[in-house]
Design a protein around this motif. Structure first.
Motif, PDB file in Angstrom:
ATOM      1  N   TYR A 176      11.932   1.053  -5.922  1.00 54.04           N
ATOM      2  CA  TYR A 176      12.589  -0.241  -5.714  1.00 54.04           C
ATOM      3  C   TYR A 176      14.061  -0.201  -6.086  1.00 54.04           C
ATOM      4  O   TYR A 176      14.914  -0.707  -5.366  1.00 54.04           O
ATOM      5  CB  TYR A 176      11.876  -1.309  -6.538  1.00 54.04           C
ATOM      6  CG  TYR A 176      12.454  -2.692  -6.409  1.00 54.04           C
ATOM      7  CD1 TYR A 176      12.084  -3.528  -5.352  1.00 54.04           C
ATOM      8  CD2 TYR A 176      13.381  -3.164  -7.330  1.00 54.04           C
ATOM      9  CE1 TYR A 176      12.619  -4.790  -5.228  1.00 54.04           C
ATOM     10  CE2 TYR A 176      13.924  -4.425  -7.215  1.00 54.04           C
ATOM     11  CZ  TYR A 176      13.543  -5.234  -6.163  1.00 54.04           C
ATOM     12  OH  TYR A 176      14.076  -6.490  -6.040  1.00 54.04           O
ATOM     13  N   VAL A 182      14.307   0.267   3.098  1.00 55.80           N
ATOM     14  CA  VAL A 182      13.257   0.451   4.115  1.00 55.80           C
ATOM     15  C   VAL A 182      11.956   0.880   3.449  1.00 55.80           C
ATOM     16  O   VAL A 182      10.870   0.428   3.801  1.00 55.80           O
ATOM     17  CB  VAL A 182      13.685   1.539   5.125  1.00 55.80           C
ATOM     18  CG1 VAL A 182      12.814   1.473   6.367  1.00 55.80           C
ATOM     19  CG2 VAL A 182      15.171   1.435   5.454  1.00 55.80           C
ATOM     20  N   LEU A 183      12.112   1.753   2.450  1.00 54.03           N
ATOM     21  CA  LEU A 183      10.940   2.299   1.772  1.00 54.03           C
ATOM     22  C   LEU A 183      10.277   1.234   0.895  1.00 54.03           C
ATOM     23  O   LEU A 183       9.050   1.071   0.912  1.00 54.03           O
ATOM     24  CB  LEU A 183      11.372   3.499   0.918  1.00 54.03           C
ATOM     25  CG  LEU A 183      10.268   4.451   0.464  1.00 54.03           C
ATOM     26  CD1 LEU A 183       9.547   5.039   1.656  1.00 54.03           C
ATOM     27  CD2 LEU A 183      10.856   5.556  -0.403  1.00 54.03           C
ATOM     28  N   SER A 184      11.102   0.481   0.164  1.00 57.17           N
ATOM     29  CA  SER A 184      10.514  -0.498  -0.758  1.00 57.17           C
ATOM     30  C   SER A 184       9.888  -1.666   0.002  1.00 57.17           C
ATOM     31  O   SER A 184       9.058  -2.382  -0.549  1.00 57.17           O
ATOM     32  CB  SER A 184      11.551  -0.992  -1.774  1.00 57.17           C
ATOM     33  OG  SER A 184      12.638  -1.568  -1.127  1.00 57.17           O
ATOM     34  N   ASP A 185      10.256  -1.851   1.263  1.00 58.18           N
ATOM     35  CA  ASP A 185       9.579  -2.861   2.079  1.00 58.18           C
ATOM     36  C   ASP A 185       8.105  -2.532   2.232  1.00 58.18           C
ATOM     37  O   ASP A 185       7.266  -3.415   2.412  1.00 58.18           O
ATOM     38  CB  ASP A 185      10.226  -2.958   3.465  1.00 58.18           C
ATOM     39  CG  ASP A 185      11.533  -3.742   3.415  1.00 58.18           C
ATOM     40  OD1 ASP A 185      11.780  -4.377   2.373  1.00 58.18           O
ATOM     41  OD2 ASP A 185      12.286  -3.703   4.393  1.00 58.18           O
ATOM     42  N   TYR A 186       7.802  -1.235   2.185  1.00 54.36           N
ATOM     43  CA  TYR A 186       6.404  -0.817   2.294  1.00 54.36           C
ATOM     44  C   TYR A 186       5.748  -0.726   0.927  1.00 54.36           C
ATOM     45  O   TYR A 186       4.583  -1.063   0.759  1.00 54.36           O
ATOM     46  CB  TYR A 186       6.311   0.545   3.000  1.00 54.36           C
ATOM     47  CG  TYR A 186       6.595   0.450   4.466  1.00 54.36           C
ATOM     48  CD1 TYR A 186       5.624  -0.007   5.361  1.00 54.36           C
ATOM     49  CD2 TYR A 186       7.845   0.789   4.972  1.00 54.36           C
ATOM     50  CE1 TYR A 186       5.891  -0.123   6.711  1.00 54.36           C
ATOM     51  CE2 TYR A 186       8.128   0.680   6.321  1.00 54.36           C
ATOM     52  CZ  TYR A 186       7.142   0.214   7.194  1.00 54.36           C
ATOM     53  OH  TYR A 186       7.410   0.103   8.521  1.00 54.36           O
ATOM     54  N   THR A 187       6.485  -0.235  -0.077  1.00 55.33           N
ATOM     55  CA  THR A 187       5.859  -0.011  -1.381  1.00 55.33           C
ATOM     56  C   THR A 187       5.635  -1.316  -2.139  1.00 55.33           C
ATOM     57  O   THR A 187       4.661  -1.438  -2.867  1.00 55.33           O
ATOM     58  CB  THR A 187       6.713   0.929  -2.255  1.00 55.33           C
ATOM     59  OG1 THR A 187       8.046   0.406  -2.344  1.00 55.33           O
ATOM     60  CG2 THR A 187       6.758   2.330  -1.691  1.00 55.33           C
ATOM     61  N   GLU A 188       6.522  -2.294  -1.963  1.00 55.76           N
ATOM     62  CA  GLU A 188       6.401  -3.528  -2.756  1.00 55.76           C
ATOM     63  C   GLU A 188       5.108  -4.313  -2.470  1.00 55.76           C
ATOM     64  O   GLU A 188       4.456  -4.760  -3.403  1.00 55.76           O
ATOM     65  CB  GLU A 188       7.630  -4.414  -2.572  1.00 55.76           C
ATOM     66  CG  GLU A 188       8.847  -3.960  -3.363  1.00 55.76           C
ATOM     67  CD  GLU A 188       8.586  -3.783  -4.854  1.00 55.76           C
ATOM     68  OE1 GLU A 188       8.306  -4.781  -5.521  1.00 55.76           O
ATOM     69  OE2 GLU A 188       8.646  -2.638  -5.336  1.00 55.76           O
ATOM     70  N   PRO A 189       4.729  -4.485  -1.191  1.00 57.16           N
ATOM     71  CA  PRO A 189       3.443  -5.168  -0.943  1.00 57.16           C
ATOM     72  C   PRO A 189       2.262  -4.412  -1.555  1.00 57.16           C
ATOM     73  O   PRO A 189       1.318  -5.018  -2.077  1.00 57.16           O
ATOM     74  CB  PRO A 189       3.328  -5.195   0.579  1.00 57.16           C
ATOM     75  CG  PRO A 189       4.719  -5.066   1.064  1.00 57.16           C
ATOM     76  CD  PRO A 189       5.425  -4.198   0.069  1.00 57.16           C
ATOM     77  N   LEU A 190       2.340  -3.087  -1.526  1.00 55.57           N
ATOM     78  CA  LEU A 190       1.283  -2.266  -2.119  1.00 55.57           C
ATOM     79  C   LEU A 190       1.230  -2.490  -3.623  1.00 55.57           C
ATOM     80  O   LEU A 190       0.161  -2.659  -4.225  1.00 55.57           O
ATOM     81  CB  LEU A 190       1.562  -0.791  -1.810  1.00 55.57           C
ATOM     82  CG  LEU A 190       0.566   0.224  -2.358  1.00 55.57           C
ATOM     83  CD1 LEU A 190      -0.790   0.069  -1.710  1.00 55.57           C
ATOM     84  CD2 LEU A 190       1.084   1.645  -2.159  1.00 55.57           C
TER      85      LEU A 190
END
Lengths: 524, 306
Positions: A176, A182-190
């Motif tokens: 984060y 772009v990456l944290s858009d995927y990791t944050e929901p997880l």
């Protein structure tokens, strides 16, 4: 009168699968345990919807020590009769069908390979059991140091759970803060999903995280001295269940390992045979392994009337030594200067029994500290002698006692913290706040502040203030709101100490009720 | 320096000032605020959602504040683990109605959050705001707990009592920031209304703000400038604020105040407690910094009857 089950058709049918059934039962119990562990937290409701403390209430050893120490029956502990009944029927099946620690130990076998040295100290569990029981008669509860569930839950609360959360958060936080958006858009929901279902709501911090971690890990490391080292040699609950199972009616046969084979003796994880290859019923935990590998399928189970099985794994000398130690511990503890010395910071959670009864009833399970919404309850170390170790205290500078929260009083399995409703909680005094006027901004620096007054939650505020006219250090006349504590209104929740804006130790501090071990006097 | 030299320098300097194009470090809105008479809309009644709608409509409609695709922050006061009747937090119906208005105006995201004083989950639940917001089933609307990673340090330009403090990123980046404070008694600052509500979007040890609280609050409000302030005075704590607890300290007023001018909104709400705007330090300090009008005679106060 014997009824070998091999004569029953149903038993013959399920016999090959019994080991698998046992494993399934272990898995289910472990999952329930982990689920309840996760539920030991504020989940939006003022009451905990599940019996998260059920493991301790099932523990007959808790029942035994609490009954001996309190000289009364604590109704909260009725579920332990289920285990006693189960043991009377089937022997020590709890150890290998239910116990989550046993399951974890079995599971750890894939990682910790037993070494060449096979250590046999089966008498030790009886020694520990005797020490625990005898000292509890004198109101000293040492069960917390040796009870398998206390060790397991405490280790998880104080170390494993915070460690896992810390590591997982570290990964997601680094992505984060340092990774591309772009990456944290995927990791944050997880991350959010994990936080909802697997991780605790907040990172927790505990004193004694090292000690609890190593005590728990020690149990697993001992596996190098043979499978189920803890269960065979040390576990006092295992010892108690072994005693009960001597009169159980469900038994394995043959009673002696076959001469030409003795595979069941060499492969038994519980080492349930004596020197003469005789089978020891009380050591068997009904894992059903020998049903599987017995070459001639001789191994069987039967219902039979209990009879004298002869010698147990403990001799008279060991019993005497254990009894004397059990007698010595309470005396040693009560004659320690630490138990006499007043200790300001000993703020017991709301609902706590008078100190002496509290010490006798607390099994150091860590449930109250786990559930505490502000991570405010912390374990004692040696501040109140060995007897107080792992018992809870409020550390207001780390977190205060939330005014409307009663969760800790709901999860205590033994009633050491009596259950309180919100109204009772609002009136329950755990300590009293006092000002350190050498440090308080208003008194010492003539600056306006009264953050403590603002946060004081009692409905007639315990912290009040006077408006005084004074001169500041430049000689100018100023009007200052000078706070003071109205002692009779203060319940000691510690929010004032928590939010006091001065550096380091707070300028307003809560002092616990000041109970001494051995006296029943309260704060008044 | 002799007279001749002095005059020469003065003329050169002033000449230079005249020739160079004026660059004022003031936003046009700020520049204009003392000149235009700000509207203060006061609604009284018991249908709070309807009153919120009326107030916003009278201020030019929600479209005047929220453009299609905007990221909106609605900042209520959810500071305390107190229920609706106890009046320590903004009324959930007010928050809910505002959120619905923003969604209707086509906001791409509507954030609702507050940095609480008591434990955040308890505050969000007990205030009734969590369940009220949940009733609106819209993915654009998010009621979030404060995420510590989102605090960024901000230099406060022209700050008098504070030069630097950390602020919540979402609040700084909002296209439209709607302040929805509850009006209540506060023992140190006199009252806690809109300007004090900024405490919920700042990081750090907030207790330190309490020394010279008026000046510091005004400084913080130079960073966070709400497009719209809706003051919830439906029920107000008149004693033992800011968290109260005793229902005897709560007075039912059934009033909602709205203004685009944060100082004017506070100034008017102050009068509801029988106090004058100049008795509240933060209002005076904010006025001095040009953040808005505190002189109610220079405001258009309009009363709506439900």
């Amino acid at each position: 009168m014997q009824y070998p089950l091999s004569k029953s058709l149903i038993f013959m049918k399920i016999k090959p699968y019994l080991k698998q059934v046992r494993r399934l039962s272990q898995l289910i119990c472990l999952i329930i345990f982990l689920f309840l562990f996760r539920q030991t937290e504020y989940t939006g409701s003022d009451t905990i919807p599940y019996a998260v403390n059920i493991l301790f209430r099932l523990d007959p050893l808790v029942l035994a020590t609490i009954t001996l120490a309190q000289k009364t029956f604590v109704t909260l502990l009725w579920p332990s009769f289920i285990i006693i009944g189960l043991t009377l029927l089937f022997g020590r099946c709890f150890c290998s069908w239910v116990c989550p620690l046993g399951t974890l130990i079995d599971g750890s076998g894939h990682f910790i390979k037993p070494g060449k040295a096979f250590v046999r100290l089966p008498y030790l569990k009886y020694v520990i059991l005797i020490i625990v029981l005898i000292s509890s008669v004198f109101g000293v509860q040492v069960l917390g140091f040796v009870d398998p569930f206390s060790l397991l839950v405490r280790g998880m609360v104080f170390s494993i759970d915070p460690i896992i959360n810390y590591l997982v958060s570290l990964v997601f936080d680094s992505v984060y803060t340092m990774g591309p958006a772009v990456l944290s858009d995927y990791t944050e929901p997880l991350y959010e999903g994990l936080k909802t279902f697997v991780l605790p709501f907040k990172q927790s911090f505990f004193y004694l995280s090292f000690l609890s971690f190593f005590l728990l890990i020690f149990i697993f490391i001992m596996e190098v001295f043979g499978k189920r080292f803890w269960c065979r040699n040390l576990c006092p609950l295992g010892g108690l269940l072994a005693l009960i199972s001597r009169i159980s009616i469900f038994k394995r046969i043959p009673v002696k390992a076959c001469k030409n084979c003795n595979l069941c003796e060499t492969k038994c994880r519980m080492d349930a045979f004596d020197k003469d290859h005789r089978f020891l019923f009380e050591e068997c935990n009904l894992c059903m392994d020998c049903l599987e590998f017995c070459p001639d399928q001789i191994t069987d189970f039967k219902f039979s009337i209990p009879k004298n099985h002869g010698q147990m794994n403990i001799n008279r000398r060991q019993m005497m030594a254990a009894s004397l130690t059990g007698l010595a511990l309470p005396v040693l503890s009560r004659t320690s200067a630490m138990s006499k010395m007043p200790y300001d910071d000993l703020i017991r959670p709301p609902g706590a029994l008078p100190e002496i009864d509290f010490l006798a009833s607390c099994v150091r399970c860590g449930e109250c500290m786990k559930v505490c919404i502000n991570n405010a309850l912390q374990p004692l170390f040696l501040e109140k002698s060995l007897e107080g170790m792992f018992t809870p205290k409020l550390v207001p500078r780390l977190g205060y006692c939330e005014f409307n929260c009663t969760l800790c009083t709901q999860v205590c399995p033994t009633g050491a913290l009596g259950r309180l409703n919100v109204k009772q909680k609002h009136a329950f005094v755990i300590g009293k706040a006092y000002f350190d006027t050498d440090k308080c901004l208003v008194y010492a620096q003539k600056k306006s502040c009264i953050v403590c007054e603002e946060h004081c939650p009692t409905h007639d505020k315990a912290i009040k203030f006077n408006e005084i006219k004074t001169r500041d250090f430049q000689g100018n006349f100023i009007v200052l709101k000078q706070p003071y504590v109205k002692e009779e209104l203060c319940i000691g929740c510690g929010i004032c100490e928590h939010i006091c804006p001065v550096q380091g130790r707070s300028a307003i501090r809560v002092v616990g009720k000041g109970n001494k071990v051995g006296s029943k006097s309260g704060y008044e | 320096m002799d007279r001749r030299k002095f005059l020469k320098q003065v003329s050169l300097w002033s000449g230079g000032f005249i020739i160079t194009p004026p660059v004022f470090n003031l936003t046009p809105k700020l520049f204009a605020s003392p000149l235009i008479k700000p509207d203060i809309i006061v609604a009284k009644g018991d249908d709070y959602p309807h009153m919120v709608r009326q107030v916003v409509q009278s201020l030019g409609g929600i479209q005047a504040f929220v453009k299609k695709g905007d990221k909106v922050v609605i900042k209520p006061n959810i500071g305390w683990d107190r229920n609706v009747e106890q009046g320590a937090n903004t009324h959930p119906m007010v928050v809910k109605e505002l959120a619905m208005l923003c969604l209707e105006a086509g906001a791409s995201k509507v954030f609702v959050f507050d940095r609480t004083c008591n434990e955040e989950r308890r505050c969000y639940n007990n205030s009734g705001i969590k369940s009220a917001v949940k009733e609106i089933q819209d993915k654009r609307l998010r009621l979030e707990y404060i995420d510590d990673r989102k605090f960024v340090s901000v230099n406060i330009k022209n700050g008098k009592a504070l030069k630097e403090w950390s602020f919540y990123k979402d609040a700084l980046e909002a296209d439209c920031y709607i302040n929805v404070p509850v009006a209540k008694h506060h023992s140190l600052s006199g009252l806690s209304i809109g300007l004090k509500n900024v405490m919920g979007v700042i990081g750090g040890r907030r207790g330190k703000i309490h020394y010279k609280i008026g000046a510091k609050l005004a400084d913080l409000n130079m960073v966070i400038k709400p497009e719209l302030t809706i003051v919830d005075a439906t029920r107000v704590i008149v004693r033992n604020g800011p968290q109260g607890g005793d229902l005897n300290d709560v007075k039912k007023l059934d009033i909602i105040v709205g203004s685009v001018d944060p100082v004017a909104a506070d100034a008017y709400a102050t009068t509801l407690f029988g106090l004058k705007p100049n008795q509240i330090e933060s209002t005076v300090e904010a006025y001095k910094r040009g953040l808005g009008q505190m002189d109610l005679t220079k405001c258009n106060i309009r009363y709506l009857k439900a």
